[in-house]
Structure formats: C-alpha cells, structure tokens
Design a protein around this motif. Structure first.
Motif, PDB file in Angstrom:
ATOM      1  N   THR A  23      50.210  40.165  29.615  1.00  0.00           N
ATOM      2  CA  THR A  23      50.073  41.556  30.002  1.00  0.00           C
ATOM      3  C   THR A  23      49.888  41.641  31.493  1.00  0.00           C
ATOM      4  O   THR A  23      50.529  42.806  32.007  1.00  0.00           O
ATOM      5  CB  THR A  23      48.726  42.014  29.265  1.00  0.00           C
ATOM      6  OG1 THR A  23      48.967  42.191  27.931  1.00  0.00           O
ATOM      7  CG2 THR A  23      48.872  43.620  29.856  1.00  0.00           C
ATOM      8  N   ASP A  27      52.408  43.954  33.701  1.00  0.00           N
ATOM      9  CA  ASP A  27      51.797  45.226  34.569  1.00  0.00           C
ATOM     10  C   ASP A  27      51.626  45.023  35.594  1.00  0.00           C
ATOM     11  O   ASP A  27      51.072  43.914  36.186  1.00  0.00           O
ATOM     12  CB  ASP A  27      50.845  45.555  33.679  1.00  0.00           C
ATOM     13  CG  ASP A  27      51.101  46.120  32.158  1.00  0.00           C
ATOM     14  OD1 ASP A  27      52.371  46.410  31.997  1.00  0.00           O
ATOM     15  OD2 ASP A  27      50.304  46.597  31.361  1.00  0.00           O
ATOM     16  N   GLN A 102      51.551  52.576  38.291  1.00  0.00           N
ATOM     17  CA  GLN A 102      51.574  51.536  37.496  1.00  0.00           C
ATOM     18  C   GLN A 102      53.002  50.980  37.151  1.00  0.00           C
ATOM     19  O   GLN A 102      53.919  51.947  36.830  1.00  0.00           O
ATOM     20  CB  GLN A 102      51.013  51.713  36.046  1.00  0.00           C
ATOM     21  CG  GLN A 102      50.939  50.779  35.079  1.00  0.00           C
ATOM     22  CD  GLN A 102      50.059  51.128  33.737  1.00  0.00           C
ATOM     23  OE1 GLN A 102      49.674  52.337  33.456  1.00  0.00           O
ATOM     24  NE2 GLN A 102      49.724  50.268  33.187  1.00  0.00           N
ATOM     25  N   LYS A 104      55.602  49.046  34.774  1.00  0.00           N
ATOM     26  CA  LYS A 104      55.839  48.506  33.485  1.00  0.00           C
ATOM     27  C   LYS A 104      57.281  47.934  33.297  1.00  0.00           C
ATOM     28  O   LYS A 104      58.085  48.669  33.802  1.00  0.00           O
ATOM     29  CB  LYS A 104      55.513  49.226  32.085  1.00  0.00           C
ATOM     30  CG  LYS A 104      53.900  49.509  32.044  1.00  0.00           C
ATOM     31  CD  LYS A 104      53.671  50.369  30.883  1.00  0.00           C
ATOM     32  CE  LYS A 104      52.100  50.487  30.680  1.00  0.00           C
ATOM     33  NZ  LYS A 104      51.745  49.380  30.243  1.00  0.00           N
TER      34      LYS A 104
END
Length: 428
Positions: A23, A27, A102, A104
């Motif tokens: 993760t 991210d 952020q 992604k």
C-alpha cells in the motif's frame, strides 16, 4: 496445538506487513508549496518520472486527490519512446499555501473534461479528402505554391485551451495566428474543411465558437521567430508566393494531446541563410486557464554574429508598444483594434526573459518579414530560450479585455505567476 496457533499468528502478521508495504508503494503524497505572497491560478506543475522513488507499472494511471476532490492530470511521453516521462497538472494556490495531494495508481485511465487540444489534418492530393494526422515531414520543394494546392487543414496545426486558440503556418511560412474563442468548449474538428473533406478557409467568418481574428501578412504573427544577421532580418521559411523553402526539411509532431496539456514540436533542418545552414528546434505547450502559450526555441550552427528575433505582429496597431519590467521578465504589450479591418479590440503580448534580451526593433517596411515588433536576444548554440505569447480579445468570455489597463494588468499578473516556483516534495 499452541505452536500451530503461534505459527499462524506470525504468518498473519507477515502478510499484513507485506500488504502495508504494498500500500505504501502504491500511495504517494505530493506536497506542493507556494511560498510567494500572490494567488496562483491554473499553475502548471510538472513532476518527472524519476522523482518517484517507487516502481510504477507501465499499465497504471495516476489519480490525484485532495480529500474527495480529483485533480485532472496526464502523463506525457516527451521523448516518444513509448514510456511516459512526466506527470502534468494545473492547480490553484492561495498565497503562502501548501497543498498535500494523494497520488494513487489505478488500472483504468480516468476521464476528465478536455481543456486543451491539437487539430491537424492533411490531404495527399488536391482531389483527396483531408485525413487527421499527428506528424508531418515537409521538404523544401513541397510548399503549397509549388504543389498548386494547400495540403494542410488551417494551413497547419492548431492548438487551443479553454480561453484562446492558435495556428502555425506549417506550409513554409512558420507564422503564428490567433483564434478568438467565444466559449470555453474545444472548437470543432472540421474547422478548415468543407463538406467533402477539402481544405477550405471557413474560419475567417464568425461561428458560435469564434473565428480567426488576427491579420498576419508577412509578419511571423504572435510568437514566431527569425534571426538578425549583419543587420539583415532573416525569415525562418518563406512567404506565401515563394515556391522553394529555405529550410531543407521541416519535421512536425504532436508530442502530447490531453485534457490539461498539449505539446507540439518542430525541427527545422538546414535552414539556409547567407550561405550558412542552421538547425532549429521549437516546442509549443498550452494548458488551461491562460490566454496564451509557452514557446521554447533552440538553435545550433551559430557563427557568433546572429541575434534571435521573436516577433509580435503590429498590423493595425495605432497605439504603439508598452514595455513593462516584471522581475526576471519583460512584457511587450500592445492593445488596439488589432483584428481584421480593426473590427474588434484585442491585446497581444510577449512575456520574454530579461536574460540575453537586447531590446526591440521594428521589422523593415518591405521584404520577407514585415509589420512586426521584434524582440532581440543574444543566442548561443543549443541553449534554449522560453517565452510566452499572449492574446485576449473582446470576443472572449471575459469582456473586460476591451479595456487596455485591464489587459496590461492581466499580462503583468500572469508574468508574476509564471515566475513563481512551486516547491515539490514527494513522500512515497
């Protein structure tokens, strides 16, 4: 039995740790800081691929989020090797603001409102229809006067954003023209084409989207370039009645076309002037929100007596040129009824770097390049010079551009924004 439970617990913890690591790799936080005391609107941000420390799959796409708000972005393949080189987006800042985005990586390409575009089409003969294209190679003897017909839709590529449009005369003239847009929507793909696919000048009449409003003549338009050698202005290319180009080979390519950025590139091979052959490269970039485009020019083969000239057509200008210094920039501004038959008010400007700037001259009254203010630059081999060409007409959605002071303030404020650097910190 207890050993099995402990072993299972340990395995579970390892799996959770691996998932957490995965993760973390997927991210990323992009921290952007505007350390200036000015508001920034549609500020372009470019992040090179090698700035990301984690490995990114070539089949994934970026999704930028601030909370639940999505920031449109795109990946550009600048060197055309099939792999993206930079992440590009525009964003607004308040004074002294830091924004944490952020990032992604997702498997499906996001869809965003299209705010930039390139349109280019070519026909292979006088009697064949125009076909869309993304590149072109033009030889010296293939200019439209020699061919007996115009091969290009709108005489060459057009590019636009939500504010204004431009076109480049790829047919050998290498001048740059202006479309005044009345709406933010991208203009139709068939501009410059008739009902059977032939080339047609149908953009000098008013449409719902706007029209070509800028007279170019034998100037290089808004932001075209030339050279001054031994006190003589030397045009990059030819005028409309010439049958042989002074450039052996012109190569054009759409480098990028996306929702927030479109890039065009040109290579002028063996530009012959006074017995010398020069190589020139040009890159044009546009993004949303700005009444203009960015241009970068690089020359080689220089002997030391050349001066780069960047043109600002002054046809129909009866009010002269206003020069404003803004930090590391010089703004050359004109505002008048600069359009065809002086029908509408328009402001045009160049935002140019002070570095190597050597003043302004007027083009000769006669010859291959006329009707222009020409910004002079000391130029070095393979050292790029970047500048901005600005155009805003009273026909645009912002009707305040009819006012000279309003346009001047716009250009000056834009120069301040362009000079402001954004601090970028990547937290993987």
């Amino acid at each position: 039995m207890n050993k099995k439970i402990k072993l299972g617990t340990l395995l579970g913890l390892v799996v959770l740790q691996l998932m957490a690591c995965k993760t973390q790799k997927q991210d990323t936080i992009i921290s952007l800081t505007n350390a200036s005391d000015i508001l920034l609107t549609d500020k372009p941000v470019v992040i090179k691929r090698n700035q990301f420390s984690n490995t990114i799959s070539s089949s994934q796409f970026p999704l930028l989020l601030i909370g639940t708000d999505t920031i449109p972005s795109q990946m550009n393949d600048i060197d055309a090797d099939g792999n993206w080189d930079e992440l590009f987006f525009v964003i607004n800042f308040s004074a002294n603001e830091t924004k944490n985005i952020q990032l992604k990586w997702i498997d499906t390409k996001p869809s965003y409102e299209v705010k930039t575009s390139v349109r280019f089409g070519k026909r292979s003969s006088k009697n064949t229809p125009v076909q869309p294209a993304t590149d072109e190679l033009l030889l010296a003897n293939e200019v439209h006067k020699a061919l007996g017909y115009q091969p290009y839709q709108t005489d060459g590529p057009t590019w636009e954003n939500d504010k204004v449009g431009f076109r480049h005369y790829l047919d050998g003239r290498n001048a740059k023209d202006v479309f005044a847009k009345k709406t933010a929507a991208i203009t139709p793909e068939n501009v410059g084409i008739d009902s059977v696919g032939g080339v047609e000048d149908n953009y000098h009449v008013m449409h719902d989207w706007g029209r070509d409003v800028f007279p170019v003549g034998n100037s290089v338009g808004l932001g075209g370039f030339a050279m001054l050698i031994n006190d003589k202005v030397e045009r990059l290319g030819i005028t409309t009645n010439d049958t042989l180009n002074n450039i052996e080979k012109t190569t054009f390519k759409v480098t990028a076309e996306g929702s927030v950025n479109s890039i065009l590139s040109y290579e002028y091979q063996n530009w012959e002037v006074s017995g010398n052959k020069y190589q020139a490269q040009e890159t044009t970039s546009i993004w949303p929100g700005m009444y203009g485009y960015k241009n970068t020019v690089s020359l080689s083969g220089l002997k030391g007596n050349e001066t780069l000239l960047i043109g600002l057509s002054n046809i129909n200008n009866e009010k002269g040129l206003n020069t404003v210094n803004v930090g590391d920039w010089v703004c050359l501004i004109q505002h008048d009824k600069l359009t065809y038959e002086r029908q509408w008010v328009m402001g045009t400007a160049l935002i140019i770097p002070k570095t190597s700037f050597k003043g302004v001259m007027e083009a000769p009254k006669e010859g291959q390049l006329t009707n222009s203010y020409l910004a002079k630059f000391k130029v070095e081999n393979n050292k790029p010079i970047s500048y901005y060409a600005i155009a805003a007409c009273e026909l645009s959605e912002d009707k305040n551009f009819i006012d000279s002071e309003y346009f001047t303030n716009y250009v000056v404020n834009l120069a301040k924004q362009l000079a402001t650097e954004i601090n970028i910190e990547i937290k993987n």
